[in-house]
Enzyme design. Structure first.
Site, PDB file in Angstrom:
ATOM      1  N   GLY A 129      56.871 -13.577  85.165  1.00 26.83           N
ATOM      2  CA  GLY A 129      57.335 -12.281  85.671  1.00 26.83           C
ATOM      3  C   GLY A 129      58.186 -11.507  84.679  1.00 26.83           C
ATOM      4  N   GLY A 242      61.157 -10.447  63.898  1.00 22.06           N
ATOM      5  CA  GLY A 242      59.836 -10.984  64.249  1.00 22.06           C
ATOM      6  C   GLY A 242      58.754  -9.922  64.143  1.00 22.06           C
ATOM      7  N   ARG A 243      59.104  -8.704  64.529  1.00 22.31           N
ATOM      8  CA  ARG A 243      58.102  -7.616  64.487  1.00 22.31           C
ATOM      9  C   ARG A 243      57.642  -7.335  63.063  1.00 22.31           C
ATOM     10  NH1 ARG A 243      61.323  -4.624  69.378  1.00 22.31           N
ATOM     11  NH2 ARG A 243      60.347  -5.956  70.934  1.00 22.31           N
ATOM     12  N   GLU A 363      55.288  -9.938  70.695  1.00 23.16           N
ATOM     13  CA  GLU A 363      56.581  -9.469  70.167  1.00 23.16           C
ATOM     14  C   GLU A 363      56.806  -7.979  70.462  1.00 23.16           C
ATOM     15  OE1 GLU A 363      58.097 -11.340  66.670  1.00 23.16           O
ATOM     16  OE2 GLU A 363      56.598 -12.921  66.804  1.00 23.16           O
TER      17      GLU A 363
END
Ligand SMILES: Cc1cc2nc3c(=O)[nH]c(=O)nc-3n(C[C@H](O)[C@H](O)[C@H](O)COP(=O)(O)OP(=O)(O)OC[C@H]3O[C@@H](n4cnc5c(N)ncnc54)[C@H](O)[C@@H]3O)c2cc1C
Length: 379
Positions: A129, A242-243, A363
């Site tokens: 969720g 991370g991106r 990400e």
């Protein structure tokens, strides 16, 4: 664009290109067909310093800058996007938050093995969720005496099946929502912590995408990463870096699509001449190269800003948004240039398209990237 790089950055890029071409590329097709995690490659990558490029030697890292890391992920992904994200998720999502937010004891305990590839790491943020809405995490961590007790389910964790060290995000004060989230380090084999379902996917098939099940998982206080209730900020800072890893992965896929297309267009003949003679093909190649170089420059700029210690959230989001959509664009054009052959598994371009698609999703989806960019521009 070598004139934008230092001699050291060019050296690491070329070293990783050679390693990826000689060792990773030849295994890529079979590994993805059989869904094999490239354990031997990860071991060799660790020996070459690629599992901890941008971390200091005192913690087992290669002591290079973030730009070198970006160049390394691009070159690895050029030959195998699965291996690219294995290294990127390990470095950006596990090594980085431990290095940035860990205590000295945590850094000494976990980083040397992670940076040398002796152990693999991951980050478990997403839940059934809580996807784009990462703050909606339902996994709880309650302090009971001297221990934290975690319960819940995490989903879609890259490297989750192999990781010996996992950074896991949980709610420590549900009423405070994003201000009540914390991060924990969990080692493989901790009672109450197990790997559940593994996903079957469209692409990046050599990676594991795992569910984590936490049932009364008891952790010591020393397993808290960073400050209590500051885990959402930790996650967002981690995802910024991370991106850029994912943007670099996307660049690698785009570059591979271009390289294969140029080679094929020069070799394939129709109407008594190479198809490279046709303007329709030339224009596709021109568009692919222009989009790739624009994406590369955006990723370069954000990496430079990160190396200089400047805020780079918006720039990282722009780089990921552009590079991921360009990877899909270039891979689709590569199939078009290959004609019917491009649609078969005899050529790699169909894999590039399947691998490219996920870079628009994980990400932070392209929609969330646009949200981050516009929020920065409209504030
Ligand atoms: C192969 C794979 C590997 C992954 N690896 C990891 C990992 O290592 N660790 C980890 O924690 N997670 C991981 N993820 C999870 C990934 O980051 C999420 O899937 C992603 O962030 C999207 O979340 P969701 O799938 O729940 O989609 P949703 O959030 O349900 O989104 C569905 C759609 O709605 C759109 N949408 C949602 N909110 C908005 C909004 N506010 N405005 C506009 N559009 C919106 C989305 O862009 C998307 O198009 C992985 C996922 C996959 C598939």
């Amino acid at each position: 664009m070598d004139y934008l790089l230092t001699d050291e950055q060019i050296m690491i890029r070329d070293m990783v290109e050679k390693f990826s071409r000689e060792e990773i590329g030849p295994q890529a097709r079979e590994n993805q067909e059989k869904g094999i995690f490239p354990q031997d490659i990860v071991k060799k990558a660790g020996e070459l310093g690629l599992m901890g490029v941008a971390y200091p030697p005192e913690y087992g890292g290669a002591g290079m800058d973030f730009m070198s890391y970006m160049l390394a992920i691009e070159q690895i992904s050029r030959y195998c996007a699965s291996t690219g994200v294995i290294v990127s998720a390990h470095s950006s999502l596990c090594v980085d938050p431990i290095f940035r937010f860990g205590t000295e004891e945590q850094k000494k305990k976990y980083l040397p093995d992670l940076c040398q590839g002796k152990k693999i790491g991951c980050l478990a943020l997403t839940e059934p969720g809580a996807g784009s809405d990462a703050g909606a995490t339902k996994t709880t961590a309650k302090l009971e005496g001297d221990h934290w007790v975690l319960n819940g389910t995490k989903q879609f964790t890259t490297n989750g099946n192999e990781a010996e060290v996992s950074v896991v995000i949980a709610s420590t004060d549900p009423a405070q929502k994003t201000r009540g989230i914390s991060a924990f380090i969990i080692e493989k084999g901790t009672p109450g912590f197990k790997v559940g379902k593994l996903e079957h996917k469209l692409g990046i098939k050599s990676t594991s995408t795992a569910e984590f099940i936490l049932e009364d998982c008891k952790l010591g206080k020393e397993n808290l990463l960073g400050e209590v209730n500051k885990g959402f900020k930790l996650s967002m800072v981690t995802l910024d870096g991370g991106r850029l890893g994912i943007a670099s992965q996307a660049l690698g896929i785009a570059r591979a699509s271009i390289d294969d297309s140029i080679k094929f267009a020069k070799e394939r003949e129709q109407f008594d001449q190479p198809i490279a003679n046709f303007q329709a093909i030339q224009w596709m190649i021109a568009d692919m190269c222009t989009e790739y170089e624009a994406s590369w420059l955006l990723t370069y700029r954000a990496s430079l800003m990160k190396d200089k210690g400047l805020p780079y959230s918006k720039e990282a989001a722009m780089a990921k948004l552009k590079a991921s959509e360009v990877a899909s664009f270039c891979a689709a054009k590569a199939i078009q240039i290959h004609g019917g052959y491009g649609y078969t598994t005899e050529f790699d371009v169909e894999r590039y398209l399947r691998d490219a698609k996920i870079t628009e999703i994980y990400e932070g989806t392209s929609e969330i990237m646009r949200l981050v960019i516009s929020a920065n521009m409209l504030k």
